[in-house]
Design a protein around this motif. Sequence first.
Motif, PDB file in Angstrom:
ATOM      1  N   ASP A 100      22.857  27.510  33.890  1.00 40.60           N
ATOM      2  CA  ASP A 100      22.215  28.405  34.849  1.00 40.60           C
ATOM      3  C   ASP A 100      22.176  27.711  36.208  1.00 40.60           C
ATOM      4  N   PRO A 101      22.723  28.328  37.258  1.00 43.53           N
ATOM      5  CA  PRO A 101      22.716  27.668  38.567  1.00 43.53           C
ATOM      6  C   PRO A 101      21.352  27.669  39.241  1.00 43.53           C
ATOM      7  N   ALA A 102      20.417  28.476  38.727  1.00 45.41           N
ATOM      8  CA  ALA A 102      19.069  28.530  39.314  1.00 45.41           C
ATOM      9  C   ALA A 102      18.047  28.480  38.185  1.00 45.41           C
ATOM     10  N   PRO A 103      17.893  27.325  37.534  1.00 50.28           N
ATOM     11  CA  PRO A 103      17.026  27.243  36.355  1.00 50.28           C
ATOM     12  C   PRO A 103      15.545  27.437  36.646  1.00 50.28           C
ATOM     13  N   ALA A 104      15.142  27.428  37.911  1.00 51.36           N
ATOM     14  CA  ALA A 104      13.732  27.677  38.228  1.00 51.36           C
ATOM     15  C   ALA A 104      13.333  29.113  37.949  1.00 51.36           C
ATOM     16  N   TRP A 136      28.121  28.756  52.294  1.00 51.36           N
ATOM     17  CA  TRP A 136      28.134  29.126  50.885  1.00 51.36           C
ATOM     18  C   TRP A 136      29.131  28.269  50.121  1.00 51.36           C
ATOM     19  N   ALA A 137      28.693  27.726  48.998  1.00 49.84           N
ATOM     20  CA  ALA A 137      29.564  26.974  48.098  1.00 49.84           C
ATOM     21  C   ALA A 137      29.809  27.821  46.859  1.00 49.84           C
ATOM     22  N   GLU A 138      31.054  28.187  46.633  1.00 53.30           N
ATOM     23  CA  GLU A 138      31.408  29.075  45.531  1.00 53.30           C
ATOM     24  C   GLU A 138      31.469  28.303  44.214  1.00 53.30           C
ATOM     25  N   SER A 139      31.135  28.994  43.127  1.00 53.09           N
ATOM     26  CA  SER A 139      31.197  28.356  41.809  1.00 53.09           C
ATOM     27  C   SER A 139      32.625  28.267  41.292  1.00 53.09           C
ATOM     28  N   TRP A 140      33.531  29.065  41.860  1.00 52.68           N
ATOM     29  CA  TRP A 140      34.950  28.914  41.552  1.00 52.68           C
ATOM     30  C   TRP A 140      35.761  29.239  42.801  1.00 52.68           C
ATOM     31  N   THR A 141      36.947  28.706  42.884  1.00 52.16           N
ATOM     32  CA  THR A 141      37.837  28.972  44.002  1.00 52.16           C
ATOM     33  C   THR A 141      38.498  30.330  43.800  1.00 52.16           C
ATOM     34  N   PRO A 142      39.068  30.911  44.858  1.00 42.31           N
ATOM     35  CA  PRO A 142      39.813  32.160  44.663  1.00 42.31           C
ATOM     36  C   PRO A 142      40.920  32.018  43.616  1.00 42.31           C
ATOM     37  N   GLY A 143      41.556  30.857  43.576  1.00 44.88           N
ATOM     38  CA  GLY A 143      42.597  30.635  42.574  1.00 44.88           C
ATOM     39  C   GLY A 143      42.048  30.633  41.162  1.00 44.88           C
ATOM     40  N   GLN A 144      40.881  30.007  40.968  1.00 47.99           N
ATOM     41  CA  GLN A 144      40.265  29.995  39.642  1.00 47.99           C
ATOM     42  C   GLN A 144      39.794  31.389  39.243  1.00 47.99           C
ATOM     43  N   HIS A 145      39.260  32.136  40.203  1.00 47.27           N
ATOM     44  CA  HIS A 145      38.852  33.520  39.948  1.00 47.27           C
ATOM     45  C   HIS A 145      40.067  34.349  39.520  1.00 47.27           C
ATOM     46  N   ALA A 146      41.159  34.206  40.261  1.00 45.41           N
ATOM     47  CA  ALA A 146      42.382  34.953  39.929  1.00 45.41           C
ATOM     48  C   ALA A 146      42.910  34.561  38.551  1.00 45.41           C
ATOM     49  N   ALA A 147      42.817  33.281  38.208  1.00 42.02           N
ATOM     50  CA  ALA A 147      43.278  32.834  36.890  1.00 42.02           C
ATOM     51  C   ALA A 147      42.426  33.447  35.785  1.00 42.02           C
ATOM     52  N   ALA A 148      41.114  33.593  36.036  1.00 46.64           N
ATOM     53  CA  ALA A 148      40.244  34.228  35.049  1.00 46.64           C
ATOM     54  C   ALA A 148      40.615  35.700  34.872  1.00 46.64           C
ATOM     55  N   VAL A 149      40.965  36.373  35.967  1.00 46.62           N
ATOM     56  CA  VAL A 149      41.427  37.764  35.871  1.00 46.62           C
ATOM     57  C   VAL A 149      42.675  37.846  34.990  1.00 46.62           C
ATOM     58  N   ASP A 150      43.612  36.941  35.225  1.00 46.26           N
ATOM     59  CA  ASP A 150      44.825  36.925  34.410  1.00 46.26           C
ATOM     60  C   ASP A 150      44.519  36.628  32.942  1.00 46.26           C
ATOM     61  N   LEU A 166      34.050  40.349  35.302  1.00 45.69           N
ATOM     62  CA  LEU A 166      33.961  38.950  35.714  1.00 45.69           C
ATOM     63  C   LEU A 166      33.096  38.830  36.957  1.00 45.69           C
ATOM     64  N   VAL A 167      32.221  37.820  36.973  1.00 45.29           N
ATOM     65  CA  VAL A 167      31.254  37.640  38.056  1.00 45.29           C
ATOM     66  C   VAL A 167      31.322  36.208  38.567  1.00 45.29           C
ATOM     67  N   GLY A 168      31.382  36.059  39.872  1.00 47.96           N
ATOM     68  CA  GLY A 168      31.331  34.747  40.501  1.00 47.96           C
ATOM     69  C   GLY A 168      29.988  34.505  41.169  1.00 47.96           C
ATOM     70  N   HIS A 169      29.666  33.260  41.371  1.00 50.49           N
ATOM     71  CA  HIS A 169      28.386  32.849  41.943  1.00 50.49           C
ATOM     72  C   HIS A 169      28.631  31.968  43.164  1.00 50.49           C
ATOM     73  N   ALA A 170      27.695  31.994  44.089  1.00 52.53           N
ATOM     74  CA  ALA A 170      27.724  31.077  45.227  1.00 52.53           C
ATOM     75  C   ALA A 170      26.301  30.684  45.578  1.00 52.53           C
ATOM     76  N   ALA A 171      26.151  29.495  46.163  1.00 52.99           N
ATOM     77  CA  ALA A 171      24.831  29.006  46.561  1.00 52.99           C
ATOM     78  C   ALA A 171      24.913  28.413  47.951  1.00 52.99           C
ATOM     79  N   LEU A 328      34.850  32.204  30.346  1.00 56.45           N
ATOM     80  CA  LEU A 328      35.590  32.168  31.605  1.00 56.45           C
ATOM     81  C   LEU A 328      34.726  31.889  32.833  1.00 56.45           C
ATOM     82  N   GLU A 329      33.474  32.321  32.851  1.00 56.19           N
ATOM     83  CA  GLU A 329      32.651  32.126  34.036  1.00 56.19           C
ATOM     84  C   GLU A 329      32.055  30.723  34.030  1.00 56.19           C
ATOM     85  N   PRO A 330      32.190  29.971  35.123  1.00 55.42           N
ATOM     86  CA  PRO A 330      31.776  28.561  35.105  1.00 55.42           C
ATOM     87  C   PRO A 330      30.272  28.343  35.098  1.00 55.42           C
ATOM     88  N   VAL A 331      29.500  29.323  35.593  1.00 55.87           N
ATOM     89  CA  VAL A 331      28.039  29.189  35.605  1.00 55.87           C
ATOM     90  C   VAL A 331      27.426  30.495  35.123  1.00 55.87           C
TER      91      VAL A 331
END
Length: 399
Positions: A100-104, A136-150, A166-171, A328-331
């Motif tokens: 969980d990226p926000a465990p609080a 914003w720091a993304e939890s995955w790069t556009p390339g990693q997101h695209a690879a998950a789609v594939d 598929l859902v991406g996160h940023a903080a 597939l989702e990193p967080v």
Amino acid sequence: MRKIGPYGVETLPQVLVDAPSAPAGCRAGLSERARLQWRRADGGDPAALAEDFLAAHGLPLHDLTRPAPAHGGSAACGAAVYLSATAGALLAGVTPGAPDPAPALPDLVVVVYDHGDARRTPIPAPPRGDWWLGPWAESWTPGQHAAAVDAVRAAIGRGDVYQTNLVGHAAARYTGDPLPALTRLRALPGARYGGVLTGDGWAIGCASPETLVEVTDGRLITRPIKGTRPATAAGRAELLASAKERAEHIMIVDLERNDLARVAATGSVRVDELFAVRQWCQLWQAESTVSAAVADGLGLADLLRAICPGGSVTGAPKLAALAQIDALEPVGRGASMGALGWVAPGRVDLGLTIRTAAADGEKLHTWAGGGITWDSDAHAEVAEAAAKTAPVRAALAGR
């Protein structure tokens, strides 16, 4: 640890009650009676805990077919209810493994409100220069997101799933008070479930247009959203003409029909509106309305078990899609893709927490994604997720 009981003034932010779908005429005069906060490490069934806690504090929702009792002098007005994506997955029998990226943030929050002198004031505008939001720091790069789609497309080709969301996160780090920033989300155009819920060390801001479930006058309603285009004349025409978007949408409508059928009177499920195009910020989105008569004796806990997590943010079949999401989702999805809204005797109105942001003590968090089918283009899916999160991030930054 689980917290039960009202927060004191030293920990509860002094703001107007702003839970999504709370009665507008009551918000300025509500005070907190009691609060339940639960995390999955506490154990137990979050749906049962929510129903039992509400009943213990004057809001019995064991049978949603019963007429709402008249408000007495000591009756609670209603309650804000929030379930995280993790809580929703647990109700479906799946234990998410991604961190969980926000465990609080808790996984379940129920806040019961009384009518009375709340002695709260609106959030003041912070002095100019006090609010700073970093990159914003993304939890995955556009390339990693695209690879998950594939990877999802490959799973569809194998017959493992028909569709996976598929859902991406940023903080982003911040300084200053995050509540005014989160409150701005409720003003975004199309935010049917705009509002804020706060606790000790965390806050959630929502601009969701999507109804997860509504119960009114003995009828269940859900309004799944699938299909997105820019809010231009050309974008609207393209959305209406897209066979891919329509197929993706109808697949989720069928899933939602099945979910409602589990807790509806036999033969009562119907599609009231199919593939209507509505606007959220600068995007067109396709929305349908599915409804059904409430089955006799249906309580809130069984309703939550039937509809959580929402089909439009998981996929079909739901359990297979959840397994892919976890792989597939990193967080974790945190405050997003869950439920947030208001319950009261005779009324349930929970929005799906898309277009949602959350704050912990150090960072703001956002999430965005979309449904992947065989016809999905990986780069288009990455661009769509960016288009969905852009208005949220702009509002948080004060633009």
